[in-house]
Every structure is written in C-alpha cells, then in structure tokens.
Design an enzyme around this catalytic site. Structure first.
Site, mmCIF file in Angstrom:
data_model
loop_
_atom_site.group_PDB
_atom_site.id
_atom_site.type_symbol
_atom_site.label_atom_id
_atom_site.label_comp_id
_atom_site.label_asym_id
_atom_site.label_seq_id
_atom_site.Cartn_x
_atom_site.Cartn_y
_atom_site.Cartn_z
ATOM 1 N N SER A 142 47.606 -107.287 -47.627
ATOM 2 C CA SER A 142 48.748 -107.627 -46.795
ATOM 3 C C SER A 142 49.392 -108.929 -47.272
ATOM 4 O O SER A 142 49.831 -109.013 -48.419
ATOM 5 C CB SER A 142 48.305 -107.671 -45.327
ATOM 6 O OG SER A 142 49.402 -107.649 -44.457
ATOM 7 N N ASP A 201 51.368 -96.345 -45.219
ATOM 8 C CA ASP A 201 51.735 -97.693 -44.756
ATOM 9 C C ASP A 201 53.211 -97.697 -44.382
ATOM 10 O O ASP A 201 54.071 -97.354 -45.199
ATOM 11 C CB ASP A 201 51.460 -98.713 -45.864
ATOM 12 C CG ASP A 201 51.459 -100.151 -45.379
ATOM 13 O OD1 ASP A 201 52.233 -100.479 -44.460
ATOM 14 O OD2 ASP A 201 50.692 -100.965 -45.934
ATOM 15 N N HIS A 204 48.798 -99.134 -42.640
ATOM 16 C CA HIS A 204 48.554 -100.439 -43.242
ATOM 17 C C HIS A 204 47.080 -100.812 -43.173
ATOM 18 O O HIS A 204 46.550 -101.486 -44.062
ATOM 19 C CB HIS A 204 49.403 -101.499 -42.535
ATOM 20 C CG HIS A 204 49.353 -102.846 -43.180
ATOM 21 N ND1 HIS A 204 49.727 -103.057 -44.486
ATOM 22 C CD2 HIS A 204 48.941 -104.068 -42.698
ATOM 23 C CE1 HIS A 204 49.574 -104.338 -44.787
ATOM 24 N NE2 HIS A 204 49.090 -104.965 -43.724
#
Length: 358
Positions: A133, A302, A333
C-alpha cells in the site's frame, strides 16, 4: 531476533532523532524523530520495509519470521514508520507542534529513512526495499530517489504515483472524517477548510468522524466478490454485515487519531515519485530511472490500486527491470496485507522468495 534495547521494550520500537527536519513544503518538523525496529543481524543483507496508511510497526511483522522469505536468520530487516503513524513524529505524539501539522510527502519520509539507514544503522547498500500500500509507494520512492542503493524492489498493492481516481477516493475519506467537525476538504492535496480558525476536535467529533471514515473505507478495502461471498463471515468470523462494519471497520478507525490520519492521507494523496529532481514530473523518466530489479505485485480485485496502473509502471521501466505478477485474490486491497488472508500471504511469500533468489 530484534535489536531493541531494554529501554525500548515497552514501546516495541526505537527512535532516531533527525533534528529540525526540513520538508519539501517549506515547513519543518522540529526535533523530528523516526520510529523503527530491526530484526536479525546487521551483518546480514539489509531489507527496508516501510509501514502503510494507519499501520504501526507491529502491523508489518506478519511478513517476517523464520518460516518466511523475510527471515531474520538470513536478512537484516528494518521496519520504518511513516510520519503521522503515531510512532514517528505525528500530531498525536507531538502536541507542541501547532496544528494543522506540516504537510509531509513521500519524498520527505524516504529522505528521513535514508538518514536513519545510512547514518544511524551504517547501511551502505540494501538487498531490497518492499512494502504494501503506502509502503509500496515508499518503495517506488526509494528506487527513484536513491536508485543505486538497492538490488531489488517489491512494491505490492500500491503505486508509484497516486492516480486521479485514488485521489478522489481519498477526498471521500477526508470529507467523512472532517464533516462532524463542521469542516470540509480544502481540495485535493490540501487540508481542511472551515468558517473560522483551526480548532481542536471534541471527543464526540473524533468518534463520529472516525466511524464515518471507517464506513467509507469499507466499500474500498475489499472487493465486490469478497462481500458477495460473505468472506467476512466464513473466514473472519463476523455474524453479519453490520457486525463486520462495526467490529472491523469502525473498530479499526476508532483506534486511530484523526489528525494522524489526515497527515498520512496528504502524504498518500500527493504521492508521485516523478515529482523530484531529475525527473521534473516526467513519470516515464522516473520509471526508467529505476535500476533495481522490480517485482510489481498488484491485486486482481484491488479497487484503488488496480493492475492496469501497475502494468503502466512496468511498461515504462527499462527492458529487463520490471516484472508484473498479480495476486489471484478476491480480497481486494487486503490481499497484500496485513496478513488476514492466509492464502494470499503464502502466495506473496512464495513470489518474494523466488524473486530474491533470482
């Protein structure tokens, strides 16, 4: 093993003093500190592993272990915390700094990490930089800011430049958080705006704002298929959708500080590894500036770091530098972390092992 001294055991990490740390914005974090934790021997090849949005150092540890590719018996693993995460200098641990807290960029974070790694830890070259991330964004930043410093990079479920769609998603998160305070977003990559001067949050405003942030995030963190198949019940053990919304999403959000979340949100929203010398905003030039072998790992489902964006990153790298591998997951995600999907953990670990041994 980790290298924490007895004095650091209580908080679980160490701190490195940066002095008065100058920021890209022209601001300064006075007496800035960066939090970190190391695993393994400093004589082993170094791997730098930055934290993610809202993540603490401890929430990076799921990928580290003697049974993992990030094995402390084999590597010197350095977990470094973002400014604003509550461990490195943040609004929550620096009440002496006037609010709003200075704007911090990914460039600023990596500059601080480089000082820690080279000056305090004495590392001259790293085996790899990797992260999930916002950790992936910092990985790309390392590879373009200090392109000769590492041999490998492995960004997973993140981006070299925050996309327009991603910036829009973050505007929703920001607005939800600020609304109960009778404030609004000042715009993309800007802070709050209100009818008067800045004021502190009341307890109720914090609670309502953070709950709202959690519920907005709930529609983005996991995929449509994750919800359709009710994985929150079958795997995570919640009794229904509302139980999941309250127990998972609101619970996560309420554990955070709203000002910390805004600092990190700005860092994320403004992320762009081409916004530095010598690239001057040329994204292709930044990607071609990467010298380390790159394994870019997006997740198939995602919703805010889609594989298409990762394909563009790899396509713009020089021949032989980048490789793309896509998480075959319905966890959205959260396929990339922080360790809740055991199948995805194994898939990622296998990918990293093969990559580092190539």
């Amino acid at each position: 093993m980790d290298s924490l001294s007895l004095n650091d055991k209580a908080k679980g990490y160490q701190e490195y003093s940066l002095g008065d740390f100058a920021l890209e914005s022209g601001g300064t974090i006075p007496k800035a500190q960066i939090a970190y934790k190391t695993f393994g021997s400093s004589s082993s090849p170094a791997i730098i592993y930055p934290t993610w949005y809202s993540g603490t150092i401890a929430t990076n540890e799921w990928l580290i272990g003697k049974d993992k590719t990030l094995n402390p018996d084999k590597y010197y693993i350095i977990v470094v915390a973002l400014f604003g995460n509550g461990e490195s200098s943040s609004p929550s641990n620096r009440p002496d700094i006037p609010k709003p807290f200075p704007n911090v960029t990914v460039y600023d974070n990596v500059k601080a990490q480089y000082q820690l790694v080279t000056k305090e830890l004495g590392i001259k070259h790293a085996k790899a930089v990797l992260g999930w991330s916002m950790g992936a964004g910092q990985t790309f930043q390392w590879a373009t800011q200090y392109p000769d410093f590492m041999d490998y990079i492995a960004p997973f479920c993140g981006a070299a430049k925050t996309s327009l769609h991603n910036q829009v998603f973050l505007e929703g998160v920001k607005a939800a958080l600020l609304g109960p305070k009778s404030a609004a977003s000042g715009g993309v990559c800007k802070g709050e705006t209100s009818s008067g001067t800045y004021r502190e949050w009341s307890g109720e405003e914090k609670t309502v704002g953070l709950k709202a942030l959690g519920r907005v995030y709930a529609g983005w963190g996991f995929s449509q298929t994750f919800y359709r198949e009710k994985v929150y019940e079958t795997v995570l053990g919640f009794k229904g959708l509302e139980d999941f919304m309250v127990g998972w999403w609101e619970g996560w959000a309420l554990s955070k500080d709203p000002e910390n979340m805004l600092v990190m949100l700005h860092t994320w929203q403004a992320g762009d590894c081409s916004a530095q010398e010598p690239y001057k905003g040329d994204f292709k030039a930044a990607m071609q500036g990467i010298k380390a072998k790159a394994l870019v790992l997006p997740a198939k489902t995602d919703l805010y770091f889609p594989p298409e964006d990762s394909e563009i990153e790899v396509k713009n790298m020089r021949p032989g530098i980048g490789k793309l591998a896509v998480f075959p997951s319905i966890w959205g995600h959260w396929a990339g972390g922080p360790g809740d999907s055991k199948d995805d953990v194994k898939w990622l670990d296998d990918q990293l092992r093969e990559f580092f041994e190539s």
